[in-house]
Motif scaffolding. Structure first.
Motif, PDB file in Angstrom:
ATOM      1  N   THR A  42     -42.574 -17.654 -14.602  1.00  0.00           N
ATOM      2  CA  THR A  42     -42.894 -18.147 -13.351  1.00  0.00           C
ATOM      3  C   THR A  42     -42.156 -19.600 -13.762  1.00  0.00           C
ATOM      4  O   THR A  42     -42.639 -20.621 -13.114  1.00  0.00           O
ATOM      5  CB  THR A  42     -44.417 -18.057 -12.679  1.00  0.00           C
ATOM      6  OG1 THR A  42     -45.256 -18.641 -14.475  1.00  0.00           O
ATOM      7  CG2 THR A  42     -45.169 -17.100 -12.563  1.00  0.00           C
ATOM      8  N   SER A  43     -42.197 -19.634 -14.627  1.00  0.00           N
ATOM      9  CA  SER A  43     -41.281 -20.922 -14.972  1.00  0.00           C
ATOM     10  C   SER A  43     -39.839 -21.290 -14.759  1.00  0.00           C
ATOM     11  O   SER A  43     -39.528 -20.530 -13.943  1.00  0.00           O
ATOM     12  CB  SER A  43     -41.116 -20.818 -17.025  1.00  0.00           C
ATOM     13  OG  SER A  43     -40.254 -20.149 -17.446  1.00  0.00           O
ATOM     14  N   GLN A  52     -49.788  -3.367  -8.524  1.00  0.00           N
ATOM     15  CA  GLN A  52     -48.999  -4.415  -8.292  1.00  0.00           C
ATOM     16  C   GLN A  52     -47.275  -3.968  -7.222  1.00  0.00           C
ATOM     17  O   GLN A  52     -46.955  -4.373  -7.162  1.00  0.00           O
ATOM     18  CB  GLN A  52     -47.879  -5.427  -9.482  1.00  0.00           C
ATOM     19  CG  GLN A  52     -49.103  -6.321  -9.658  1.00  0.00           C
ATOM     20  CD  GLN A  52     -48.657  -6.729 -11.359  1.00  0.00           C
ATOM     21  OE1 GLN A  52     -47.287  -7.190 -12.295  1.00  0.00           O
ATOM     22  NE2 GLN A  52     -50.047  -6.893 -12.152  1.00  0.00           N
ATOM     23  N   THR A 106     -46.302  -7.763 -17.667  1.00  0.00           N
ATOM     24  CA  THR A 106     -47.046  -7.257 -18.870  1.00  0.00           C
ATOM     25  C   THR A 106     -48.157  -6.200 -18.836  1.00  0.00           C
ATOM     26  O   THR A 106     -48.798  -6.709 -18.321  1.00  0.00           O
ATOM     27  CB  THR A 106     -46.739  -8.756 -19.795  1.00  0.00           C
ATOM     28  OG1 THR A 106     -47.869  -8.705 -19.122  1.00  0.00           O
ATOM     29  CG2 THR A 106     -45.665  -9.581 -19.859  1.00  0.00           C
ATOM     30  N   THR A 163     -48.934  -9.615 -23.248  1.00  0.00           N
ATOM     31  CA  THR A 163     -49.989 -10.350 -23.069  1.00  0.00           C
ATOM     32  C   THR A 163     -50.152 -11.048 -21.710  1.00  0.00           C
ATOM     33  O   THR A 163     -48.885 -11.116 -21.004  1.00  0.00           O
ATOM     34  CB  THR A 163     -51.154 -10.859 -24.037  1.00  0.00           C
ATOM     35  OG1 THR A 163     -50.457 -12.075 -24.188  1.00  0.00           O
ATOM     36  CG2 THR A 163     -51.732 -10.186 -24.993  1.00  0.00           C
ATOM     37  N   PRO A 164     -51.029 -10.302 -20.388  1.00  0.00           N
ATOM     38  CA  PRO A 164     -50.964 -11.027 -18.968  1.00  0.00           C
ATOM     39  C   PRO A 164     -50.850 -12.167 -18.856  1.00  0.00           C
ATOM     40  O   PRO A 164     -49.696 -12.697 -18.052  1.00  0.00           O
ATOM     41  CB  PRO A 164     -52.901 -10.679 -18.403  1.00  0.00           C
ATOM     42  CG  PRO A 164     -52.899  -9.451 -19.217  1.00  0.00           C
ATOM     43  CD  PRO A 164     -52.440  -9.367 -20.569  1.00  0.00           C
ATOM     44  N   ASN A 165     -50.904 -12.720 -19.936  1.00  0.00           N
ATOM     45  CA  ASN A 165     -51.122 -14.609 -19.604  1.00  0.00           C
ATOM     46  C   ASN A 165     -50.748 -14.671 -20.850  1.00  0.00           C
ATOM     47  O   ASN A 165     -50.167 -15.907 -21.181  1.00  0.00           O
ATOM     48  CB  ASN A 165     -52.019 -15.601 -19.086  1.00  0.00           C
ATOM     49  CG  ASN A 165     -52.870 -14.813 -18.022  1.00  0.00           C
ATOM     50  OD1 ASN A 165     -52.936 -14.853 -16.857  1.00  0.00           O
ATOM     51  ND2 ASN A 165     -53.922 -14.441 -18.499  1.00  0.00           N
ATOM     52  N   GLY A 166     -49.850 -14.184 -21.506  1.00  0.00           N
ATOM     53  CA  GLY A 166     -48.594 -14.753 -22.802  1.00  0.00           C
ATOM     54  C   GLY A 166     -47.378 -15.350 -22.712  1.00  0.00           C
ATOM     55  O   GLY A 166     -46.801 -15.378 -21.670  1.00  0.00           O
ATOM     56  N   ARG A 167     -46.915 -15.213 -23.858  1.00  0.00           N
ATOM     57  CA  ARG A 167     -45.286 -16.413 -23.106  1.00  0.00           C
ATOM     58  C   ARG A 167     -44.369 -15.218 -22.530  1.00  0.00           C
ATOM     59  O   ARG A 167     -44.133 -16.300 -21.259  1.00  0.00           O
ATOM     60  CB  ARG A 167     -44.559 -16.161 -24.798  1.00  0.00           C
ATOM     61  CG  ARG A 167     -43.424 -16.596 -24.784  1.00  0.00           C
ATOM     62  CD  ARG A 167     -42.879 -16.927 -26.481  1.00  0.00           C
ATOM     63  NE  ARG A 167     -42.745 -15.263 -26.469  1.00  0.00           N
ATOM     64  CZ  ARG A 167     -41.320 -14.733 -26.255  1.00  0.00           C
ATOM     65  NH1 ARG A 167     -40.315 -14.520 -25.104  1.00  0.00           N
ATOM     66  NH2 ARG A 167     -41.382 -13.350 -26.596  1.00  0.00           N
ATOM     67  N   ALA A 213     -44.747 -13.233 -20.638  1.00  0.00           N
ATOM     68  CA  ALA A 213     -45.415 -13.137 -18.176  1.00  0.00           C
ATOM     69  C   ALA A 213     -45.381 -14.697 -18.404  1.00  0.00           C
ATOM     70  O   ALA A 213     -44.939 -15.336 -16.443  1.00  0.00           O
ATOM     71  CB  ALA A 213     -47.186 -12.876 -18.700  1.00  0.00           C
ATOM     72  N   ARG A 214     -45.555 -15.674 -18.943  1.00  0.00           N
ATOM     73  CA  ARG A 214     -45.532 -17.309 -18.322  1.00  0.00           C
ATOM     74  C   ARG A 214     -43.949 -17.317 -18.206  1.00  0.00           C
ATOM     75  O   ARG A 214     -43.595 -18.152 -17.323  1.00  0.00           O
ATOM     76  CB  ARG A 214     -45.949 -18.024 -19.661  1.00  0.00           C
ATOM     77  CG  ARG A 214     -47.857 -18.202 -19.805  1.00  0.00           C
ATOM     78  CD  ARG A 214     -47.830 -19.684 -20.648  1.00  0.00           C
ATOM     79  NE  ARG A 214     -47.518 -19.390 -21.572  1.00  0.00           N
ATOM     80  CZ  ARG A 214     -48.060 -19.006 -22.697  1.00  0.00           C
ATOM     81  NH1 ARG A 214     -48.956 -18.177 -22.943  1.00  0.00           N
ATOM     82  NH2 ARG A 214     -47.004 -18.655 -23.770  1.00  0.00           N
TER      83      ARG A 214
END
Length: 197
Positions: free
Chosen positions: A76-77, A103, A90, A66-70, A72-73
């Motif tokens: 940027t971590s 993108q 994603t 998902t766009p804001n899922g694990r 994807a996060r």
């Protein structure tokens, strides 16, 4: 015309965990230990791009998520485990969509176009419906890039990446995965030998 640069992009699916059909062991062994990643029939999509100058542009890798899922996060971590030379995204089916195509234009095509001094730049794409969308055409044209579309049904004959790059890319990915699994297996054996008195 040497002042014209052609850029070719194509997406290819890469199977994860189920793509290796080869095992490696010492000749004469009666059994072969198989290492599995535990993922079956999962895939990522990789958009590969090359230019007529010989330049390979940054690969654009789409994971299932998902766009804001694990996943994807993780991009940027601070502990980002992904190679910095690639661009990641994603999508629930790991498929190229119009937002992801935008993108790709922003993060792969535009930076390269900004570095070349050609008087004419042509992007070669197949007739995948996402490539044909008016918003995609406009975004590409805004960069001063002309788009050439390969007619439907002729990709296998006219798409340079499909003909000469995608299969080689998948072959080297498979070779790399086999080598990694061999190293992991060797490390496990060495650990067991160290534990045995």
């Amino acid at each position: 015309d040497t002042s014209t640069v052609f850029i070719n992009m194509d997406q290819t699916a890469v199977m994860v965990g189920d793509g290796i059909r080869t095992t490696v062991t010492i000749r004469g062994e009666t059994s072969v230990q198989v290492h599995s990643m535990g993922i079956q029939n999962d895939r990522v999509t990789v958009a590969l791009t090359v230019a007529s100058t010989g330049k390979k542009l940054v690969p654009f890798v789409i994971f299932k998520g998902t766009p804001n899922g694990r996943i994807a996060r993780e991009f940027t971590s601070r502990e980002n485990p992904y190679p910095s030379r690639l661009v990641f995204a994603t999508q629930p089916s790991a498929w190229m969509t119009a937002p992801l195509m935008h993108q790709w234009i922003e993060h792969v095509l535009a930076p390269y176009v900004a570095t070349i001094g050609a008087s004419r730049i042509c992007l070669v794409l197949d007739s995948f419906s996402v490539h044909l969308r008016p918003t995609i055409r406009e975004s590409i044209a805004t960069l001063g890039v002309e788009t050439i579309y390969i007619p439907g049904g002729l990709t296998k004959d006219l798409q340079p990446l499909d003909i000469g790059v995608n299969a080689t890319f998948k072959h080297w990915l498979c070779e790399c995965l086999v080598e990694t699994q061999q190293k992991e297996a060797r490390s496990a054996i060495e650990q067991r030998h160290w534990l045995v008195p």
